[in-house]
Design a protein around this motif. Structure first.
Motif, PDB file in Angstrom:
ATOM      1  N   SER A 386       0.824  -1.202   0.000  1.00  0.00           N
ATOM      2  CA  SER A 386       0.000   0.000   0.000  1.00  0.00           C
ATOM      3  C   SER A 386       0.865   1.262   0.000  1.00  0.00           C
ATOM      4  O   SER A 386       2.098   1.204   0.022  1.00  0.00           O
ATOM      5  CB  SER A 386      -0.904   0.003   1.240  1.00  0.00           C
ATOM      6  N   LYS A 387       0.197   2.416   0.033  1.00  0.00           N
ATOM      7  CA  LYS A 387       0.911   3.689   0.090  1.00  0.00           C
ATOM      8  C   LYS A 387       1.348   4.045   1.507  1.00  0.00           C
ATOM      9  O   LYS A 387       2.013   5.061   1.709  1.00  0.00           O
ATOM     10  CB  LYS A 387       0.019   4.809  -0.457  1.00  0.00           C
ATOM     11  N   ALA A 388       0.972   3.216   2.484  1.00  0.00           N
ATOM     12  CA  ALA A 388       1.392   3.464   3.869  1.00  0.00           C
ATOM     13  C   ALA A 388       2.891   3.233   4.017  1.00  0.00           C
ATOM     14  O   ALA A 388       3.440   2.281   3.476  1.00  0.00           O
ATOM     15  CB  ALA A 388       0.635   2.539   4.823  1.00  0.00           C
ATOM     16  N   SER A 389       3.537   4.109   4.746  1.00  0.00           N
ATOM     17  CA  SER A 389       4.980   3.972   4.989  1.00  0.00           C
ATOM     18  C   SER A 389       5.378   4.923   6.122  1.00  0.00           C
ATOM     19  O   SER A 389       4.943   6.081   6.133  1.00  0.00           O
ATOM     20  CB  SER A 389       5.772   4.310   3.729  1.00  0.00           C
ATOM     21  N   PRO A 390       6.167   4.417   7.088  1.00  0.00           N
ATOM     22  CA  PRO A 390       6.703   3.059   7.196  1.00  0.00           C
ATOM     23  C   PRO A 390       5.675   2.075   7.756  1.00  0.00           C
ATOM     24  O   PRO A 390       4.616   2.482   8.249  1.00  0.00           O
ATOM     25  CB  PRO A 390       7.869   3.241   8.173  1.00  0.00           C
ATOM     26  N   VAL A 391       6.038   0.777   7.664  1.00  0.00           N
ATOM     27  CA  VAL A 391       5.186  -0.291   8.167  1.00  0.00           C
ATOM     28  C   VAL A 391       5.790  -0.842   9.460  1.00  0.00           C
ATOM     29  O   VAL A 391       6.985  -1.144   9.509  1.00  0.00           O
ATOM     30  CB  VAL A 391       5.031  -1.421   7.132  1.00  0.00           C
ATOM     31  N   PHE A 392       4.969  -0.969  10.496  1.00  0.00           N
ATOM     32  CA  PHE A 392       5.385  -1.546  11.768  1.00  0.00           C
ATOM     33  C   PHE A 392       4.556  -2.801  12.021  1.00  0.00           C
ATOM     34  O   PHE A 392       3.350  -2.812  11.746  1.00  0.00           O
ATOM     35  CB  PHE A 392       5.170  -0.562  12.923  1.00  0.00           C
ATOM     36  N   VAL A 393       5.200  -3.845  12.538  1.00  0.00           N
ATOM     37  CA  VAL A 393       4.492  -5.059  12.935  1.00  0.00           C
ATOM     38  C   VAL A 393       4.803  -5.311  14.403  1.00  0.00           C
ATOM     39  O   VAL A 393       5.972  -5.455  14.777  1.00  0.00           O
ATOM     40  CB  VAL A 393       4.901  -6.279  12.086  1.00  0.00           C
ATOM     41  N   VAL A 394       3.766  -5.347  15.236  1.00  0.00           N
ATOM     42  CA  VAL A 394       3.946  -5.578  16.671  1.00  0.00           C
ATOM     43  C   VAL A 394       3.722  -7.057  16.956  1.00  0.00           C
ATOM     44  O   VAL A 394       2.635  -7.586  16.704  1.00  0.00           O
ATOM     45  CB  VAL A 394       2.976  -4.715  17.502  1.00  0.00           C
ATOM     46  N   THR A 395       4.747  -7.733  17.471  1.00  0.00           N
ATOM     47  CA  THR A 395       4.645  -9.147  17.815  1.00  0.00           C
ATOM     48  C   THR A 395       4.675  -9.300  19.332  1.00  0.00           C
ATOM     49  O   THR A 395       5.052  -8.383  20.055  1.00  0.00           O
ATOM     50  CB  THR A 395       5.791  -9.960  17.187  1.00  0.00           C
ATOM     51  N   GLY A 396       4.302 -10.471  19.796  1.00  0.00           N
ATOM     52  CA  GLY A 396       4.317 -10.736  21.242  1.00  0.00           C
ATOM     53  C   GLY A 396       4.289 -12.224  21.502  1.00  0.00           C
ATOM     54  O   GLY A 396       5.313 -12.857  21.707  1.00  0.00           O
TER      55      GLY A 396
END
Length: 563
Positions: A386-396
């Motif tokens: 997508s046009k979203a930037s930056p991308v963050f992924v939260v893991t746990g």
């Protein structure tokens, strides 16, 4: 070990986390405070102190080091008795220090309380030289944490070793293209540097061969030399600029396996390392005589000293530093500005929330395979495209398993150690990491497998660039759903749409600036229960895992009839 800040009047028997300097001397970290110590601390005006309490399952840092040091210390190495929070590992004799940095990196990720620092691997050291330092930071660690590290180390040889500097005879193959004086001069310069760098390492160049710089010529020469020598160096007449270029094609046609097919060095990428029966074949970069590369030399040393070679021996994730210098006058005339992004589009980040346990699904639903890849990767890939930037992924929950699938993606992975406290902790962690240059952030639950990049772009398009206090929410059939796009002024209030949103007014306090984007039930599907998984799960036998690069290639997305 229970740690915290204690009132000095209740610190008797507590263990110091740091050295404390007093007029009478220093109370060292790990020291157990006595009533007399507390008196001196009060006289110094200290009212509170950071300290810890040993539990029945705790080991002191010294005991922890005494257990860990033998695990990491291998052949021809010795370690000192633990002192304070560290012990040193040294050479027992002259030799070559051996370790693989990817294993050291893995060790240093095992626990935030333990660290192993080493000198550069594959270099000559003298007896008594310190090659590594092992440290345990807190004064005590839990016994079960140490057992976990011990278990993780149990499946391999010790991390560190020292090999004897044994003489290894090597052959050189010159692949001639021009066959003239200039080419001979170039060959001589390459070999001089090879002798300088690798003779102290025990390598002797005893035999020379010549062949034409053709696929058949190189392959025939390798077959001949490998039948007589355990180490063969190929010095090329031309660089290898493509996997199907002459030298790589010759290697692939004759060797048993290529373990290093290139190197991330801009001016000398054509390092090839291969094996053929008991022989190792190394294609020296064409510009080796002109390029100073520690990485090239280290990879060659690994190939020389390691008995059995594998592709994992030549993985290196570090930035290869470039030589400093200024542009020439001619280069300055040819400067090109970076491509400007569309100034009409707002700067929006994406935060994919993938930290939950999925307790209602009775399994880790995020790892259920859909089209050959874990479900959470669908949301990650949609955000990337997508046009979203930056991308963050939260893991746990089961973070390491999820992060393994994202290892080769240039995204921001945030690990939420407090994920059990609820999704709010993941939202706060994600939004706190979004750069100030972004006008807003899109919160995307990772259990929404049908969210597409096109739909994300549609939500971003609804966001007005430069306008403060905005909230964009997904709707379907008049009911509000996730994902949700928050402007940065509202990060303190940011949340997901609750599942009972149809029973009450959601985000009532934001209604005066709330915008909605209508979509289909398919796009806003939220997987929660076992029957939801049954609808989506595919048999892995019929859906083998995709190549990692497949995660960032476009694939057919669910239709959005409201686009």
């Amino acid at each position: 070990m229970r740690t915290g800040e204690f009132d000095i009047n209740h610190a008797d028997g507590k263990i110091l986390l740091n050295d404390i300097r007093l007029d009478t001397g220093v109370l060292p970290r790990g020291h157990k405070l006595t009533k007399e110590d507390i008196l001196y601390l009060k006289m110094a005006g200290i009212k509170k102190i950071s300290a810890g309490e040993m539990g029945v399952a705790d080991l002191s840092a010294e005991n922890a080091l005494a257990n860990l040091a033998p695990r990491v210390t291998g052949k021809n190495l010795v370690h000192t008795s633990p002192e304070k929070n560290l012990c040193k590992i040294a050479a027992e004799k002259d030799g070559i220090f051996i370790c693989l940095e990817n294993r050291i990196d893995k060790f240093n990720r095992m626990s935030p309380f333990v660290a192993l620092n080493t000198i550069a691997p594959y270099q000559n050291v003298k007896k008594g030289d310190v090659v590594a330092v092992l440290s345990v930071f807190p004064p005590a660690v839990r016994d079960d944490a140490l057992e976990e590290i011990d278990f993780r180390l149990a499946g391999n040889e010790p991390l560190l070793a020292l090999e004897d500097t044994q003489t290894e005879q090597a052959a050189i193959i010159y692949t001639r293209f021009y066959d003239d004086d200039a080419e001979n001069k170039h060959f001589a310069a390459v070999v001089r540097k090879m002798v300088k760098n690798f003779t102290p390492f025990g390598l002797e160049f005893t035999t020379e061969y010549n062949c034409p710089h053709t696929v058949d010529g190189i392959a025939e020469a390798i077959a001949h030399a490998a039948g007589r020598h355990r180490m063969v160096m190929v010095v090329p007449g031309l660089p290898a600029s493509h996997p199907n270029d002459t030298a790589p094609a010759a290697f692939k046609s004759i060797v048993d396996g290529v373990v290093c097919s290139h190197i991330p060095q801009t001016d000398a990428p054509d390092l090839l390392i291969a094996v053929k029966r008991n022989a190792k074949i190394i294609h020296i970069p064409h510009l080796y005589d002109r390029v100073n590369s520690l990485l090239i030399d280290r990879f060659i040393r690994i190939a020389v000293k390691k008995e059995k070679l594998a592709q994992t021996d030549f993985e290196d994730n570090r930035n290869i530093l470039s030589a400093a210098g200024a542009l020439t006058a001619e280069e300055q005339k040819l400067l090109i500005a970076p491509r400007n992004t569309d100034k009409k589009d707002p700067a929006i980040a994406a935060v994919v929330l993938a930290a939950g346990t999925g307790s209602r699904a009775r399994r880790n639903k995020l790892m259920v395979k859909i089209d050959g890849r874990p479900m959470f990767m669908n949301a990650v890939c949609a955000a990337i495209r997508s046009k979203a930037s930056p991308v963050f992924v939260v893991t746990g929950y089961e973070a390491e398993s999820l992060e393994e699938y994202m290892e080769n993606l240039d995204i921001n992975i945030l690990r939420n150690h407090d994920y059990a406290s609820g999704v709010k902790t993941s939202i706060r962690l994600g939004l706190k990491s979004v750069p100030a240059s972004c006008e807003g952030a899109l919160l995307i639950p990772a259990d929404m497998p049908n969210v597409s990049s096109a739909y994300i772009d549609k939500m971003i398009k609804k966001f007005v660039k430069g306008k403060e206090r905005q909230l964009v929410v997904t709707t379907c059939g008049g009911k509000k759903h996730n994902p949700v796009l928050w402007s940065k002024e509202l990060y303190a209030n940011a949340d997901l749409v609750p599942e009972d949103s149809h029973l009450r007014q959601v985000f009532l306090e934001h209604s005066d600036y709330l915008e909605t984007v209508e979509t289909t039930a398919e796009v806003c599907l939220d997987v929660n229960f076992p029957n939801d998984l049954e609808k989506l799960a595919h048999d892995e036998k019929n859906n083998p895992p995709l190549d990692p690069m497949e995660y960032i290639r476009p694939k057919k997305q669910p239709a959005d009839t409201n686009s």
